[in-house]
Scaffold this motif. Structure first.
Motif, PDB file in Angstrom:
ATOM      1  N   THR A   1       0.832  -1.206   0.000  1.00 16.92           N
ATOM      2  CA  THR A   1       0.000   0.000   0.000  1.00 16.92           C
ATOM      3  C   THR A   1       0.866   1.256   0.000  1.00 16.92           C
ATOM      4  O   THR A   1       2.080   1.184   0.211  1.00 16.92           O
ATOM      5  CB  THR A   1      -0.913   0.033   1.238  1.00 16.92           C
ATOM      6  OG1 THR A   1      -0.102   0.246   2.404  1.00 16.92           O
ATOM      7  CG2 THR A   1      -1.723  -1.240   1.377  1.00 16.92           C
ATOM      8  N   ALA A   2       0.235   2.403  -0.182  1.00 14.42           N
ATOM      9  CA  ALA A   2       0.937   3.676  -0.143  1.00 14.42           C
ATOM     10  C   ALA A   2       1.489   3.957   1.253  1.00 14.42           C
ATOM     11  O   ALA A   2       2.420   4.747   1.406  1.00 14.42           O
ATOM     12  CB  ALA A   2      -0.013   4.808  -0.567  1.00 14.42           C
ATOM     13  N   GLU A   3       0.945   3.305   2.269  1.00 12.89           N
ATOM     14  CA  GLU A   3       1.422   3.464   3.649  1.00 12.89           C
ATOM     15  C   GLU A   3       2.517   2.445   3.988  1.00 12.89           C
ATOM     16  O   GLU A   3       2.850   2.262   5.152  1.00 12.89           O
ATOM     17  CB  GLU A   3       0.257   3.317   4.639  1.00 12.89           C
ATOM     18  CG  GLU A   3      -0.799   4.388   4.511  1.00 12.89           C
ATOM     19  CD  GLU A   3      -1.773   4.126   3.354  1.00 12.89           C
ATOM     20  OE1 GLU A   3      -1.950   2.949   2.962  1.00 12.89           O
ATOM     21  OE2 GLU A   3      -2.341   5.096   2.844  1.00 12.89           O
ATOM     22  N   CYS A   4       3.052   1.765   2.987  1.00 12.77           N
ATOM     23  CA  CYS A   4       4.132   0.778   3.142  1.00 12.77           C
ATOM     24  C   CYS A   4       3.703  -0.441   3.941  1.00 12.77           C
ATOM     25  O   CYS A   4       4.486  -1.010   4.702  1.00 12.77           O
ATOM     26  CB  CYS A   4       5.377   1.425   3.748  1.00 12.77           C
ATOM     27  SG  CYS A   4       6.081   2.703   2.680  1.00 12.77           S
ATOM     28  N   LEU A   5       2.455  -0.858   3.792  1.00 11.77           N
ATOM     29  CA  LEU A   5       1.984  -2.110   4.373  1.00 11.77           C
ATOM     30  C   LEU A   5       1.981  -3.166   3.284  1.00 11.77           C
ATOM     31  O   LEU A   5       1.534  -2.909   2.167  1.00 11.77           O
ATOM     32  CB  LEU A   5       0.564  -1.959   4.926  1.00 11.77           C
ATOM     33  CG  LEU A   5       0.372  -1.025   6.110  1.00 11.77           C
ATOM     34  CD1 LEU A   5      -1.112  -0.850   6.407  1.00 11.77           C
ATOM     35  CD2 LEU A   5       1.091  -1.558   7.327  1.00 11.77           C
ATOM     36  N   GLN A   6       2.489  -4.346   3.591  1.00 13.68           N
ATOM     37  CA  GLN A   6       2.411  -5.454   2.645  1.00 13.68           C
ATOM     38  C   GLN A   6       1.184  -6.269   3.045  1.00 13.68           C
ATOM     39  O   GLN A   6       1.117  -6.804   4.149  1.00 13.68           O
ATOM     40  CB  GLN A   6       3.651  -6.327   2.667  1.00 13.68           C
ATOM     41  CG  GLN A   6       3.569  -7.440   1.634  1.00 13.68           C
ATOM     42  CD  GLN A   6       4.814  -8.294   1.611  1.00 13.68           C
ATOM     43  OE1 GLN A   6       5.714  -8.128   2.409  1.00 13.68           O
ATOM     44  NE2 GLN A   6       4.850  -9.220   0.685  1.00 13.68           N
ATOM     45  N   CYS A   7       0.225  -6.341   2.146  1.00 16.92           N
ATOM     46  CA  CYS A   7      -1.031  -7.025   2.432  1.00 16.92           C
ATOM     47  C   CYS A   7      -1.136  -8.300   1.603  1.00 16.92           C
ATOM     48  O   CYS A   7      -0.637  -8.366   0.484  1.00 16.92           O
ATOM     49  CB  CYS A   7      -2.208  -6.109   2.126  1.00 16.92           C
ATOM     50  SG  CYS A   7      -2.251  -4.634   3.162  1.00 16.92           S
ATOM     51  N   THR A   8      -1.796  -9.290   2.186  1.00 18.28           N
ATOM     52  CA  THR A   8      -1.989 -10.576   1.520  1.00 18.28           C
ATOM     53  C   THR A   8      -3.469 -10.924   1.545  1.00 18.28           C
ATOM     54  O   THR A   8      -4.122 -10.816   2.585  1.00 18.28           O
ATOM     55  CB  THR A   8      -1.187 -11.686   2.230  1.00 18.28           C
ATOM     56  OG1 THR A   8       0.193 -11.317   2.215  1.00 18.28           O
ATOM     57  CG2 THR A   8      -1.356 -13.018   1.530  1.00 18.28           C
TER      58      THR A   8
END
Length: 126
Positions: free
Chosen positions: A52-59
């Motif tokens: 994400t733009a907030e530097c979260l890696q989502c799965t």
């Protein structure tokens, strides 16, 4: 397969996916069972990841939600006159001087002093 066994298998899958897709250093992970596997107009399938733009890696853990982990390693021990800046394009954290964010923080020896302060020639008579 009973409902309880199915839930246990799903919980094990979610834990495994989050454990293997998140960075190895201490970060926080979050799970949202109401989230859809969609980000900025793109739909993702089970096991697919995005940042994400907030530097979260989502799965995507469809049909049970989305798991996200922080990817930025935040420094914890630095001078009070410094601050952490995160570059959204690279998701990298850097330490900069609060008074002038164009300048990096130097954290070794005499350079650890706040640049706004001067030292006084005081002798402790030791």
């Amino acid at each position: 397969m009973s409902a309880m066994a199915g839930q246990l298998a799903l919980a094990l899958l979610m834990g495994t996916v989050l454990w293997t897709t998140c960075p190895g250093a201490p970060t926080q992970c979050h799970f949202n069972f109401r989230a859809s596997c969609q980000y900025q107009g793109t739909f993702y399938s089970l096991g697919e990841s995005w940042t994400t733009a907030e530097c979260l890696q989502c799965t995507c853990l469809h049909p049970v939600g989305v798991g996200c982990c922080e990817t930025v390693q935040h420094p914890v021990d630095f001078p009070a006159w410094c601050e952490v800046r995160v570059e959204p394009e690279t998701c990298r954290a850097t330490l900069v001087q609060t008074a002038d964010p164009r300048l990096p923080c130097v954290s070794s020896g005499e350079d650890n002093l706040d640049p706004k302060h001067r030292t006084l020639p005081i002798s402790l008579g030791v």
